[in-house]
Write an enzyme that holds these catalytic residues in place. Structure first.
Site, PDB file in Angstrom:
ATOM      1  N   GLY A 148      35.719  44.802  26.471  1.00 31.92           N
ATOM      2  CA  GLY A 148      35.097  43.524  26.830  1.00 31.92           C
ATOM      3  C   GLY A 148      35.972  42.810  27.846  1.00 31.92           C
ATOM      4  O   GLY A 148      37.123  43.191  28.071  1.00 31.92           O
TER       5      GLY A 148
ATOM      6  N   GLY B 131      38.496  40.804  28.908  1.00 35.64           N
ATOM      7  CA  GLY B 131      39.636  40.174  28.251  1.00 35.64           C
ATOM      8  C   GLY B 131      40.286  39.092  29.086  1.00 35.64           C
ATOM      9  O   GLY B 131      41.138  38.345  28.611  1.00 35.64           O
TER      10      GLY B 131
ATOM     11  N   LYS C 229      38.345  36.465  37.612  1.00 33.46           N
ATOM     12  CA  LYS C 229      39.191  37.447  36.918  1.00 33.46           C
ATOM     13  C   LYS C 229      40.607  36.880  36.845  1.00 33.46           C
ATOM     14  O   LYS C 229      41.170  36.506  37.876  1.00 33.46           O
ATOM     15  CB  LYS C 229      39.168  38.760  37.716  1.00 33.46           C
ATOM     16  CG  LYS C 229      39.998  39.882  37.148  1.00 33.46           C
ATOM     17  CD  LYS C 229      39.669  41.191  37.856  1.00 33.46           C
ATOM     18  CE  LYS C 229      40.620  42.293  37.454  1.00 33.46           C
ATOM     19  NZ  LYS C 229      40.329  43.553  38.159  1.00 33.46           N
TER      20      LYS C 229
ATOM     21  N   ASP D 200      47.135  38.090  27.644  1.00 31.71           N
ATOM     22  CA  ASP D 200      47.198  36.649  27.919  1.00 31.71           C
ATOM     23  C   ASP D 200      46.001  36.129  28.714  1.00 31.71           C
ATOM     24  O   ASP D 200      45.906  34.939  28.996  1.00 31.71           O
ATOM     25  CB  ASP D 200      48.515  36.307  28.646  1.00 31.71           C
ATOM     26  CG  ASP D 200      48.626  37.018  29.989  1.00 31.71           C
ATOM     27  OD1 ASP D 200      47.675  37.740  30.380  1.00 31.71           O
ATOM     28  OD2 ASP D 200      49.667  36.862  30.652  1.00 31.71           O
TER      29      ASP D 200
ATOM     30  N   ASP E 102      34.709  52.296  31.222  1.00 27.67           N
ATOM     31  CA  ASP E 102      34.507  50.856  31.405  1.00 27.67           C
ATOM     32  C   ASP E 102      34.705  50.460  32.869  1.00 27.67           C
ATOM     33  O   ASP E 102      34.368  49.344  33.254  1.00 27.67           O
ATOM     34  CB  ASP E 102      35.451  50.043  30.510  1.00 27.67           C
ATOM     35  CG  ASP E 102      36.891  50.476  30.641  1.00 27.67           C
ATOM     36  OD1 ASP E 102      37.164  51.682  30.461  1.00 27.67           O
ATOM     37  OD2 ASP E 102      37.748  49.634  30.948  1.00 27.67           O
ATOM     38  N   ASN E 103      35.237  51.376  33.663  1.00 25.11           N
ATOM     39  CA  ASN E 103      35.446  51.083  35.080  1.00 25.11           C
ATOM     40  C   ASN E 103      34.459  51.857  35.946  1.00 25.11           C
ATOM     41  O   ASN E 103      34.748  52.164  37.105  1.00 25.11           O
ATOM     42  CB  ASN E 103      36.881  51.428  35.488  1.00 25.11           C
ATOM     43  CG  ASN E 103      37.888  50.536  34.795  1.00 25.11           C
ATOM     44  OD1 ASN E 103      37.554  49.411  34.401  1.00 25.11           O
ATOM     45  ND2 ASN E 103      39.108  51.004  34.642  1.00 25.11           N
TER      46      ASN E 103
HETATM   47  P1  AMP Z   1      41.432  47.389  33.193  1.00 28.01           P
HETATM   48  O1  AMP Z   1      42.470  48.433  33.064  1.00 28.01           O
HETATM   49  O2  AMP Z   1      41.743  46.325  34.188  1.00 28.01           O
HETATM   50  O3  AMP Z   1      40.058  47.966  33.379  1.00 28.01           O
HETATM   51  O4  AMP Z   1      41.423  46.625  31.802  1.00 28.01           O
HETATM   52  C1  AMP Z   1      41.056  47.223  30.594  1.00 28.01           C
HETATM   53  C2  AMP Z   1      40.743  46.162  29.587  1.00 28.01           C
HETATM   54  O5  AMP Z   1      41.915  45.357  29.327  1.00 28.01           O
HETATM   55  C3  AMP Z   1      39.649  45.194  29.974  1.00 28.01           C
HETATM   56  O6  AMP Z   1      38.930  44.907  28.823  1.00 28.01           O
HETATM   57  C4  AMP Z   1      40.413  43.987  30.464  1.00 28.01           C
HETATM   58  O7  AMP Z   1      39.664  42.798  30.336  1.00 28.01           O
HETATM   59  C5  AMP Z   1      41.613  43.985  29.524  1.00 28.01           C
HETATM   60  N1  AMP Z   1      42.798  43.314  30.112  1.00 28.01           N
HETATM   61  C6  AMP Z   1      43.577  43.737  31.135  1.00 28.01           C
HETATM   62  N2  AMP Z   1      44.576  42.862  31.359  1.00 28.01           N
HETATM   63  C7  AMP Z   1      44.444  41.854  30.464  1.00 28.01           C
HETATM   64  C8  AMP Z   1      45.159  40.651  30.190  1.00 28.01           C
HETATM   65  N3  AMP Z   1      46.238  40.292  30.876  1.00 28.01           N
HETATM   66  N4  AMP Z   1      44.710  39.872  29.181  1.00 28.01           N
HETATM   67  C9  AMP Z   1      43.632  40.200  28.458  1.00 28.01           C
HETATM   68  N5  AMP Z   1      42.914  41.329  28.663  1.00 28.01           N
HETATM   69  C10 AMP Z   1      43.301  42.142  29.663  1.00 28.01           C
HETATM   70 MG    MG Z   2      38.329  47.455  33.797  1.00 26.08          MG
END
Ligand code: AMP
Ligand code: MG
Length: 484
Positions: free
Chosen positions: A88, A90, A111, A123, A250-251
């Protein structure tokens, strides 16, 4: 304050069952400052805002909310490096869907805008460097004619974020034709019932593939349509030497746009094994595995759609398997079409596949720079370079010239095609690092210059000469990082 008259926001996603999202506002930041604003993109979306930078900073940090906004974080799941997780947004908030004057619908998402119920201990924030990186590379991909999410703004927050050291925080405004992911379907299938899954599929079809609505089996149509877009997308990455780096489900979007510029990089020295991401220790998402990774992800989409493909599970599985098996041909066709353009081949010949393959093999053995080599081949006279004197190259070149002479079109037409297909500049790793490091030290000038040059990647102009040369000695240990 701006009256926001030019926003035409809708919130169609919130009409889905409520398990698909959580309503919440971004968390305010201390001292938002506008660093980048993509005026042209705003214009193309029918958004005209005053050039009051403080107002824009308030808006694109989430401090000032558009009246009546229905802001959400989206729920989804994903296979990360092969393992299933509930994820989700985050650290993202969807502000709404802008309807452009010509009737297109685009998500506007912040974002780095604060924690959500999906933060899983994170965070909710983002550091400046990675947000600038996403802005630069996503806009560069768009200029390279590769479907991509876009970047509208970057605002620094005035708040620190703690990573391996204390960094400046920032928020990126991302524009996407939607944020529906393969992982959104995995989430629906695993966490909800058939009815909710069907609602998501109907929504995705209406939004991205309305022409499928009247098919006998629109859900099989959806699967095939996503397979086709993703196969073509990954082929176009291969053509420019782009390595996504974190091809988790998810990407991967349903729209076929490249999304999530975390640990991505453009290859310098050609290698099928090139991988830059610090977390991809097994090379799962290396350059040469991207088509396979995409097909694997699409098989997860197919799994998730099974309840809709046919009432009879066995028949549903057969339909899904046939669809997934079609990926290879679509990818190969898209790949060879693009390689023909890169090699200036105007007609189609059976031997073209191995001609292209042999060049890549030569590049790998000669440790040639990928972008530079294709651009050199696009010149009327090949520039002097020791590696082009190698017998192994000259043998290939003789075959290429012979093949090119078979085409009915002129040499000029071939060269023209090559110059339109082989970028003179891409975001080279060493240039990207250089401009990001200056930006983190407070000087955005080099970033803006590189960004501007990358808007016209097929031109050779005096002002982009300095970005055309690869690093003299590419860093063999160059690493990119995720989720920062
Ligand atoms: P990503 O690798 O950017 O696709 O992130 C994978 C998941 O981790 C997604 O659900 C993001 O929303 C969550 N995420 C990445 N960085 C953070 C952060 N600093 N705080 C909260 N959620 C994060
Ligand atoms: Mg992602």
């Amino acid at each position: 304050m701006d009256s926001f008259n030019s926003w035409h926001l809708e919130y169609s996603y919130t009409e889905l069952p409520e398990q698909f999202f959580t309503r919440l506002n971004p968390t305010t930041v201390s001292r938002p400052k506008l660093l980048l604003f993509n005026t042209e993109l705003a214009k193309s979306m029918g958004i005209t805002l005053s050039d009051d930078e403080d107002m824009l900073a308030q808006l694109f940090s989430g401090n000032k909310l558009i009246e009546g906004g229905d802001h959400i974080a989206q729920a989804y799941a994903g296979h990360q490096f092969g393992h299933f997780s509930i994820l989700g947004d985050g650290r993202a908030h969807l502000l709404g869907e802008q309807i452009t004057p010509d009737g297109r619908r685009f998500d506007i998402q912040l974002k780095g805008s604060g924690p959500t119920p999906y933060s899983r201990g994170g965070d909710g924030r983002a550091a400046l460097g990675p947000m600038l990186r996403e802005y630069l590379i996503s806009e560069s991909m768009h200029a390279l004619n590769i479907p991509s999410t876009r970047s509208l703004a970057v605002v620094s927050t005035g708040d620190g974020v703690m990573r391996s050291s204390q960094l400046d925080g920032a928020i990126l405004t991302r524009i996407a034709s939607s944020h529906i992911r393969v992982g959104t379907f995995e989430y629906a299938n695993r966490m909800m019932g058939r009815e909710e899954l069907k609602k998501l599929a109907d929504y995705a079809i209406a939004r991205h593939y309305p022409e499928l609505t009247d098919l006998e089996n629109p859900y099989l149509g959806l699967l095939n349509a996503v397979i086709e877009r993703q196969a073509k997308l990954v082929a176009s990455w291969m053509h420019v030497g782009f390595i996504h780096g974190v091809m988790n489900t998810d990407n991967m979007t349903i729209s076929g746009e490249t999304i999530d510029y975390g640990p991505c990089a453009f290859m310098d020295i050609f290698s099928m094994d090139a991988v830059f991401s610090s977390i991809d220790t097994q090379g799962r998402y290396k350059y040469g595995s991207q088509a396979h990774a995409a097909q694997w992800n699409l098989a997860r989409l197919a799994d998730s759609l099974l309840p809709l493909l046919d009432e009879d599970t066995k028949s549903a599985i057969t339909l899904a398997e046939e669809a997934i098996a079609s990926f290879g041909d679509i990818f190969n066709q898209a790949w060879i079409s693009g390689m023909r353009r890169k090699l200036g081949l105007l007609d189609e010949e059976a031997g073209d596949f191995s001609l292209a393959q042999n060049l890549l093999e030569w590049m790998q053995s000669a440790r040639a720079d990928y972008t530079r080599t294709f651009r050199d081949l696009s010149q009327e006279i090949l520039p002097e370079n020791d590696s082009y004197q190698l017998p192994s190259f000259q043998e290939w070149q003789t075959l290429w010239h012979k093949r090119r002479r078979k085409d009915k079109g002129s040499l000029d037409a071939s060269i023209d095609l090559m110059r339109k297909s082989n970028p003179a500049i891409i975001p080279n790793n060493h240039h990207v690092e250089e401009v990001l490091s200056s930006a983190e030290d407070g000087d955005l000038t080099p970033f803006l210059a590189l960004h501007e040059a990358l808007q016209h990647p097929f031109d050779e102009t005096p002002s982009n000469a300095r970005y055309r040369n690869p690093a003299l000695l590419p860093d063999p240990h160059y690493q990119t990082f995720c989720g920062t």
